[in-house]
Motif scaffolding. Sequence first.
Motif, PDB file in Angstrom:
ATOM      1  N   GLY A  69       0.796  -1.216   0.000  1.00  0.00           N
ATOM      2  CA  GLY A  69       0.000   0.000   0.000  1.00  0.00           C
ATOM      3  C   GLY A  69       0.831   1.270   0.000  1.00  0.00           C
ATOM      4  O   GLY A  69       0.333   2.346   0.332  1.00  0.00           O
TER       5      GLY A  69
ATOM      6  N   ALA B 219      -4.588  -8.886  -6.127  1.00  0.00           N
ATOM      7  CA  ALA B 219      -5.738  -7.975  -6.182  1.00  0.00           C
ATOM      8  C   ALA B 219      -6.105  -7.624  -4.746  1.00  0.00           C
ATOM      9  O   ALA B 219      -5.811  -8.387  -3.825  1.00  0.00           O
ATOM     10  N   ASP B 220      -6.756  -6.517  -4.573  1.00  0.00           N
ATOM     11  CA  ASP B 220      -7.170  -6.096  -3.226  1.00  0.00           C
ATOM     12  C   ASP B 220      -8.509  -6.755  -2.903  1.00  0.00           C
ATOM     13  O   ASP B 220      -9.561  -6.132  -2.954  1.00  0.00           O
ATOM     14  N   TYR B 221      -8.453  -8.021  -2.532  1.00  0.00           N
ATOM     15  CA  TYR B 221      -9.662  -8.816  -2.298  1.00  0.00           C
ATOM     16  C   TYR B 221     -10.441  -8.353  -1.068  1.00  0.00           C
ATOM     17  O   TYR B 221     -11.656  -8.515  -1.007  1.00  0.00           O
ATOM     18  N   ASP B 222      -9.767  -7.771  -0.069  1.00  0.00           N
ATOM     19  CA  ASP B 222     -10.461  -7.336   1.145  1.00  0.00           C
ATOM     20  C   ASP B 222     -10.651  -5.821   1.207  1.00  0.00           C
ATOM     21  O   ASP B 222     -11.064  -5.280   2.223  1.00  0.00           O
ATOM     22  N   ASP B 223     -10.355  -5.131   0.110  1.00  0.00           N
ATOM     23  CA  ASP B 223     -10.618  -3.701  -0.039  1.00  0.00           C
ATOM     24  C   ASP B 223      -9.982  -2.849   1.064  1.00  0.00           C
ATOM     25  O   ASP B 223     -10.601  -1.924   1.590  1.00  0.00           O
ATOM     26  N   ASN B 224      -8.713  -3.160   1.404  1.00  0.00           N
ATOM     27  CA  ASN B 224      -8.016  -2.384   2.433  1.00  0.00           C
ATOM     28  C   ASN B 224      -6.868  -1.543   1.864  1.00  0.00           C
ATOM     29  O   ASN B 224      -6.050  -1.021   2.608  1.00  0.00           O
ATOM     30  N   GLY B 225      -6.795  -1.448   0.534  1.00  0.00           N
ATOM     31  CA  GLY B 225      -5.745  -0.650  -0.094  1.00  0.00           C
ATOM     32  C   GLY B 225      -4.432  -1.386  -0.304  1.00  0.00           C
ATOM     33  O   GLY B 225      -3.457  -0.783  -0.730  1.00  0.00           O
ATOM     34  N   LYS B 226      -4.404  -2.682   0.005  1.00  0.00           N
ATOM     35  CA  LYS B 226      -3.193  -3.489  -0.167  1.00  0.00           C
ATOM     36  C   LYS B 226      -3.558  -4.750  -0.955  1.00  0.00           C
ATOM     37  O   LYS B 226      -4.552  -5.408  -0.657  1.00  0.00           O
ATOM     38  N   ALA B 227      -2.741  -5.084  -1.953  1.00  0.00           N
ATOM     39  CA  ALA B 227      -3.008  -6.265  -2.777  1.00  0.00           C
ATOM     40  C   ALA B 227      -2.786  -7.545  -1.975  1.00  0.00           C
ATOM     41  O   ALA B 227      -1.820  -7.667  -1.224  1.00  0.00           O
ATOM     42  N   ASP B 228      -3.706  -8.471  -2.120  1.00  0.00           N
ATOM     43  CA  ASP B 228      -3.611  -9.797  -1.515  1.00  0.00           C
ATOM     44  C   ASP B 228      -3.225 -10.781  -2.609  1.00  0.00           C
ATOM     45  O   ASP B 228      -3.485 -10.544  -3.786  1.00  0.00           O
TER      46      ASP B 228
END
Length: 147
Positions: A20, A86-95
């Motif tokens: 992020g 991709a940011d699967y949990d929508d926290n601004g960091k790619a998972d």
Amino acid sequence: MTVPGAQLLNWEATVGDITGDGKAELVVGANGEQLGDLKNAGDVTVFRGSASGVSQSGVVRISQDSTGVPGVAETDDLFGAQVRLADYDDNGKADLAVAAFFENDRGGGLWALPGTSSGLTGSGSMSLGSADFGLASGSRFGETPLD
């Protein structure tokens, strides 16, 4: 051309901002990687992003034997056969999503590792396999592209 006795090493790559910080990391999956005596167990390598591009310092390798990653590496799992950020949990960091086509007797598996400000972590990661969906042995869950 196939060379007798040669190890088949396939690879996948994906780019995204795991930390992020606005700098993209590079993740490369190597499903034919040998871990100890385990042929084709597979792993993924994470290269940190920097202001000047991908850095060779702070490189991290992740397998099913990494702390917090569910499961255990086995011969012919092909962990890292597919990798996607991709940011699967929508926290601004790619998972990171990782597939292993031959996990558990070719049943297949999929792992999700969360991105954090310090990088990918096995803590909070999860895995899904063919048995979780009632699929038959040999179904190779996760073989279809993750896109």
